[in-house]
Design a protein around this motif. Structure first.
Motif, short mmCIF file in Angstrom:
data_model
loop_
_atom_site.label_atom_id
_atom_site.label_comp_id
_atom_site.label_asym_id
_atom_site.label_seq_id
_atom_site.Cartn_x
_atom_site.Cartn_y
_atom_site.Cartn_z
N SER A 1 -0.40 14.66 -15.27
CA SER A 1 -0.99 13.43 -15.80
C SER A 1 -0.64 12.23 -14.92
CB SER A 1 -0.47 13.17 -17.22
OG SER A 1 0.90 12.79 -17.18
N PHE A 2 -1.43 11.16 -15.09
CA PHE A 2 -1.18 9.93 -14.33
C PHE A 2 0.19 9.35 -14.68
CE2 PHE A 2 -5.95 9.69 -14.29
CZ PHE A 2 -6.07 9.92 -12.94
N ASP A 3 0.58 9.42 -15.95
CA ASP A 3 1.89 8.91 -16.36
C ASP A 3 3.02 9.62 -15.63
OD1 ASP A 3 1.13 6.91 -18.20
OD2 ASP A 3 0.91 8.38 -19.80
N ARG A 4 2.97 10.95 -15.61
CA ARG A 4 4.03 11.72 -14.97
C ARG A 4 4.04 11.50 -13.46
NH1 ARG A 4 4.45 17.70 -16.57
NH2 ARG A 4 6.27 17.50 -15.22
N ILE A 5 2.86 11.44 -12.87
CA ILE A 5 2.77 11.21 -11.42
C ILE A 5 3.34 9.84 -11.08
CG2 ILE A 5 1.20 10.85 -9.47
CD1 ILE A 5 -0.64 12.98 -10.75
N ALA A 6 2.98 8.84 -11.87
CA ALA A 6 3.47 7.48 -11.62
C ALA A 6 4.99 7.44 -11.65
CB ALA A 6 2.88 6.52 -12.65
N LYS A 7 5.59 8.11 -12.63
CA LYS A 7 7.06 8.15 -12.72
C LYS A 7 7.66 8.92 -11.54
CE LYS A 7 7.14 7.66 -17.68
NZ LYS A 7 7.26 8.35 -18.97
N GLU A 8 7.06 10.06 -11.21
CA GLU A 8 7.56 10.90 -10.12
C GLU A 8 7.52 10.18 -8.78
OE1 GLU A 8 8.55 14.78 -8.34
OE2 GLU A 8 8.24 14.41 -10.47
N LEU A 9 6.44 9.44 -8.52
CA LEU A 9 6.26 8.79 -7.22
C LEU A 9 6.70 7.33 -7.22
CD1 LEU A 9 2.79 10.28 -6.20
CD2 LEU A 9 5.08 11.11 -5.62
N ASN A 10 7.16 6.87 -8.37
CA ASN A 10 7.61 5.47 -8.51
C ASN A 10 6.49 4.48 -8.15
OD1 ASN A 10 9.54 3.58 -9.25
ND2 ASN A 10 10.26 3.35 -7.14
N ILE A 11 5.32 4.73 -8.75
CA ILE A 11 4.18 3.83 -8.61
C ILE A 11 3.70 3.49 -10.02
CG2 ILE A 11 3.45 4.71 -6.36
CD1 ILE A 11 1.35 6.43 -7.80
N SER A 12 2.81 2.52 -10.13
CA SER A 12 2.28 2.17 -11.44
C SER A 12 1.14 3.12 -11.82
CB SER A 12 1.76 0.73 -11.45
OG SER A 12 0.61 0.62 -10.63
N LYS A 13 0.87 3.21 -13.12
CA LYS A 13 -0.22 4.06 -13.58
C LYS A 13 -1.56 3.57 -13.03
CE LYS A 13 -2.32 6.07 -17.69
NZ LYS A 13 -2.26 6.17 -19.15
N PRO A 14 -1.84 2.25 -13.03
CA PRO A 14 -3.10 1.79 -12.43
C PRO A 14 -3.24 2.17 -10.95
CG PRO A 14 -2.20 0.07 -13.80
CD PRO A 14 -1.15 1.14 -13.71
N ALA B 1 -1.94 4.87 -9.62
CA ALA B 1 -2.24 6.31 -9.64
C ALA B 1 -3.72 6.55 -9.92
CB ALA B 1 -1.37 7.01 -10.68
N ILE B 2 -4.28 5.79 -10.83
CA ILE B 2 -5.70 5.94 -11.16
C ILE B 2 -6.57 5.56 -9.95
CG2 ILE B 2 -7.57 5.05 -12.62
CD1 ILE B 2 -5.38 4.84 -14.87
N LYS B 3 -6.21 4.47 -9.28
CA LYS B 3 -6.96 4.06 -8.09
C LYS B 3 -6.85 5.11 -6.99
CE LYS B 3 -6.36 -0.86 -8.88
NZ LYS B 3 -5.63 -2.07 -8.48
N MET B 4 -5.66 5.68 -6.83
CA MET B 4 -5.47 6.72 -5.82
C MET B 4 -6.33 7.94 -6.15
SD MET B 4 -1.36 6.49 -5.23
CE MET B 4 -1.29 7.88 -4.08
N SER B 5 -6.44 8.26 -7.43
CA SER B 5 -7.24 9.40 -7.85
C SER B 5 -8.70 9.22 -7.45
CB SER B 5 -7.13 9.60 -9.36
OG SER B 5 -7.89 10.69 -9.78
N ARG B 6 -9.20 8.02 -7.64
CA ARG B 6 -10.59 7.74 -7.25
C ARG B 6 -10.76 7.85 -5.74
NH1 ARG B 6 -10.37 2.71 -10.84
NH2 ARG B 6 -10.77 3.59 -12.90
N LYS B 7 -9.81 7.27 -5.02
CA LYS B 7 -9.88 7.24 -3.56
C LYS B 7 -9.73 8.64 -2.95
CE LYS B 7 -6.79 5.89 -0.05
NZ LYS B 7 -5.58 5.19 0.31
N MET C 1 0.83 -1.19 0.00
CA MET C 1 0.00 0.00 0.00
C MET C 1 0.88 1.25 0.00
SD MET C 1 -3.08 -0.20 -0.32
CE MET C 1 -4.32 0.90 -0.72
N VAL C 2 0.26 2.36 -0.30
CA VAL C 2 0.98 3.63 -0.43
C VAL C 2 0.96 4.36 0.91
CG1 VAL C 2 1.01 5.80 -1.69
CG2 VAL C 2 0.29 3.72 -2.85
N ASP C 3 2.11 4.97 1.27
CA ASP C 3 2.19 5.67 2.55
C ASP C 3 1.56 7.07 2.48
OD1 ASP C 3 4.05 7.18 1.18
OD2 ASP C 3 5.75 6.53 2.37
N THR C 4 1.43 7.69 3.63
CA THR C 4 0.76 8.99 3.75
C THR C 4 1.48 10.08 2.97
OG1 THR C 4 -0.02 8.36 5.94
CG2 THR C 4 -0.09 10.70 5.41
N ALA C 5 2.80 10.09 3.02
CA ALA C 5 3.57 11.11 2.30
C ALA C 5 3.33 11.00 0.80
CB ALA C 5 5.05 10.98 2.63
#
Length: 67
Positions: free
Chosen positions: A19-32, A34-40, A1-5
């Motif tokens: 964009s989700f692509d740039r955020i995923a690269k910046e935070l070292n997470i997958s694009k899916p 990032a999309i789930k985090m956006s919904r949450k 799971m992803v931490d608070t920071a």
């Protein structure tokens, strides 16, 4: 799971329109992830977007009054 920071940084980046692509690269997470985090975190993202918009309007108002 992803931490608070990571959640907080995600909210900032998404509210800024990144964009989700740039955020995923910046935070070292997958694009899916990032999309789930956006919904949450939708409410927090929208709240920060509103705050940013209000701040921009205040800056514009101040600049207009200086003229």
């Amino acid at each position: 799971m992803v931490d608070t920071a990571t959640n907080e940084k995600f909210i900032e980046l998404r509210a800024a329109g990144m964009s989700f692509d740039r955020i995923a690269k910046e935070l070292n997470i997958s694009k899916p992830t990032a999309i789930k985090m956006s919904r949450k975190l939708r409410a927090e993202i929208e709240q920060l977007q509103f705050i940013n918009l209000e701040a921009m309007a205040e800056r514009y108002k101040a600049l207009k009054q200086e003229r």
